[in-house]
Design an enzyme around this catalytic site. Structure first.
Site, PDB file in Angstrom:
ATOM      1  N   SER A 147      23.353  51.808 -17.860  1.00 22.92           N
ATOM      2  CA  SER A 147      22.333  51.859 -16.811  1.00 22.92           C
ATOM      3  C   SER A 147      22.797  52.447 -15.484  1.00 22.92           C
ATOM      4  O   SER A 147      21.980  52.653 -14.586  1.00 22.92           O
ATOM      5  CB  SER A 147      21.747  50.466 -16.570  1.00 22.92           C
ATOM      6  OG  SER A 147      20.882  50.138 -17.630  1.00 22.92           O
TER       7      SER A 147
ATOM      8  N   TYR B 247      12.698  44.726 -14.546  1.00 25.43           N
ATOM      9  CA  TYR B 247      13.598  45.821 -14.947  1.00 25.43           C
ATOM     10  C   TYR B 247      13.134  46.412 -16.273  1.00 25.43           C
ATOM     11  O   TYR B 247      13.036  45.700 -17.266  1.00 25.43           O
ATOM     12  CB  TYR B 247      15.002  45.236 -15.080  1.00 25.43           C
ATOM     13  CG  TYR B 247      16.129  46.222 -15.190  1.00 25.43           C
ATOM     14  CD1 TYR B 247      16.738  46.731 -14.044  1.00 25.43           C
ATOM     15  CD2 TYR B 247      16.622  46.616 -16.420  1.00 25.43           C
ATOM     16  CE1 TYR B 247      17.809  47.598 -14.122  1.00 25.43           C
ATOM     17  CE2 TYR B 247      17.692  47.498 -16.516  1.00 25.43           C
ATOM     18  CZ  TYR B 247      18.280  47.982 -15.364  1.00 25.43           C
ATOM     19  OH  TYR B 247      19.337  48.857 -15.448  1.00 25.43           O
TER      20      TYR B 247
ATOM     21  N   ASN C  21      13.636  49.948 -18.744  1.00 33.86           N
ATOM     22  CA  ASN C  21      14.213  51.268 -19.013  1.00 33.86           C
ATOM     23  C   ASN C  21      13.149  52.358 -19.026  1.00 33.86           C
ATOM     24  O   ASN C  21      13.415  53.508 -18.662  1.00 33.86           O
ATOM     25  CB  ASN C  21      14.957  51.241 -20.348  1.00 33.86           C
ATOM     26  CG  ASN C  21      16.240  50.422 -20.263  1.00 33.86           C
ATOM     27  OD1 ASN C  21      17.071  50.644 -19.389  1.00 33.86           O
ATOM     28  ND2 ASN C  21      16.394  49.470 -21.156  1.00 33.86           N
TER      29      ASN C  21
ATOM     30  N   GLY D  76      26.429  49.408 -15.624  1.00 32.26           N
ATOM     31  CA  GLY D  76      25.666  49.687 -16.841  1.00 32.26           C
ATOM     32  C   GLY D  76      26.461  49.334 -18.077  1.00 32.26           C
ATOM     33  O   GLY D  76      27.694  49.359 -18.063  1.00 32.26           O
TER      34      GLY D  76
END
Length: 364
Positions: A66, A172, A174, A310
């Site tokens: 991330s 959150y 993606n 990440g």
């Protein structure tokens, strides 16, 4: 100490000890780079490959998970500076094919305030888990070279209920960054990899950073990543260094080195990449968890530290910096991953230990 170790720069025994202890807690290899008032220190511990005695690389390539999001956010903001993208323009203006809620702006994608369902799955407050794209266990291992198109991931998300009305919460996802990367491509007519090269990698001389798309390759040299899973009642461990990262897409598919991450984050935080007003926008956190536009703001008695770490299968990145970019910590970690994410507690401990030592001087 049986651990393979390697370091260069000023004598920083406390940093070497920290990474050696980290390896003992379950990591295969750790590479750490610290740039601060004492100069640059680079060290590693563990091994490059399970069952081998080769020392881990101190500047090998690794999947940064991330941390990718910060590169995407910076690319978007550089295009805002060029007048190609409007931060508060409806994302639907750039990607009309999805029929997005017109209230969702580009800013909301970067700040995770769009309310869009996360295509890699959601954990709700009541403990309910709603699955998305498979990324665990034998199912992921068997399909680890499968290609997902970004459009597929977006449509999967949009087929699920939203988390909240746009701009009214934080979650959150993606998918926000899959959409943000598509916005970059639609606004410029070029691939994200081309824009990344033009906007960031080329100007900063970053030769070790890759936006791989659906390619499973990691540039040589690299430390190896692994995954442990159960197949017909038997535990198996496989090398997953080569894997197709398109299942997470722009949420976490990039590859880099500790040197490139230092170059990038010190330049960004030092105000030498984005115009001052856009860097200020990036670093303005929302109230829930302190997330700006592709970056976390971590407050403590020692001051503010900005970061975006990440993790992906068997590989992780740490990327921290002070507000002026004069002090950075970048790291690449490899381990044997599993469906239970059993390395997670050690990963959390490592992050805190490194930050305490480098930024707050608590362990020195």
């Amino acid at each position: 100490m049986s651990t393979n170790v390697s370091s260069q720069g000023p004598d920083r025994a406390e940093l070497q000890n920290a990474i050696e202890e980290l390896v003992e807690s379950g990591f295969v290899g750790v590479q750490l780079r610290v740039n601060d008032e004492q100069g640059e220190w680079v060290g590693s511990a563990g091994v490059r490959e399970l069952g081998q005695s080769s020392k881990p690389l101190t500047d090998g390539h690794f999947r940064i998970g991330s941390s990718t999001k910060n590169f995407v956010a910076t690319s978007v903001l550089l295009l805002v500076a060029e007048g190609r993208i409007g931060l508060d323009t409806p994302a639907d203006d750039y990607v009309p094919e999805f029929g997005l809620d017109r209230r969702i702006t580009v800013r909301m994608l970067l700040q995770h305030t769009s309310g869009i369902f996360n295509h890699t799955g959601e954990l709700y407050e009541d403990g309910t888990i709603v699955l998305g794209v498979p990324w665990q266990g034998k199912e992921w291992v068997d399909n680890r070279f499968k290609t997902y198109l970004p459009e597929e991931l977006v449509r999967l998300s949009l087929a699920k209920p939203t988390r909240f009305a746009p701009g009214t919460g934080w979650s959150y996802a993606n998918t926000n960054y899959v959409l943000a990367r598509l916005v970059v491509e639609k606004a410029t007519g070029r691939s994200f990899a081309e824009e990344l090269q033009r906007l960031i990698l080329g100007p900063l001389g970053m030769t070790g950073t890759v936006a791989p798309g659906a390619s499973p390759e990691v540039p040589e040299p690299y430390n190896h990543s692994y995954y442990r899973y159960t197949d017909a009642g038997q535990e198996r461990t496989v090398d997953v260094t080569r894997q197709n990262p398109s299942w997470v897409g722009a949420g976490g598919d990039m590859i880099s080195t500790t040197k490139d991450l230092h170059t990038y984050f010190s330049t960004l935080m030092g105000g030498r990449l984005l115009p001052a007003e856009l860097l200020a926008e990036m670093r303005t956190p929302e109230a829930t968890v302190g997330y700006g536009l592709g970056v976390f703001a971590q407050e403590s008695e020692g001051g503010t530290v900005f970061h975006h770490n990440g993790a992906t299968m068997g590989s992780a990145a740490l990327m921290y910096g002070t507000p002026d970019g004069s002090k950075t910590l970048t790291a690449g970690l490899t381990w044997v991953d599993d469906a239970d994410l059993s390395i997670a507690p050690a990963f959390q401990t490592a992050q805190q230990r490194f930050v305490d030592e480098v930024f707050y001087g608590k362990l020195g």
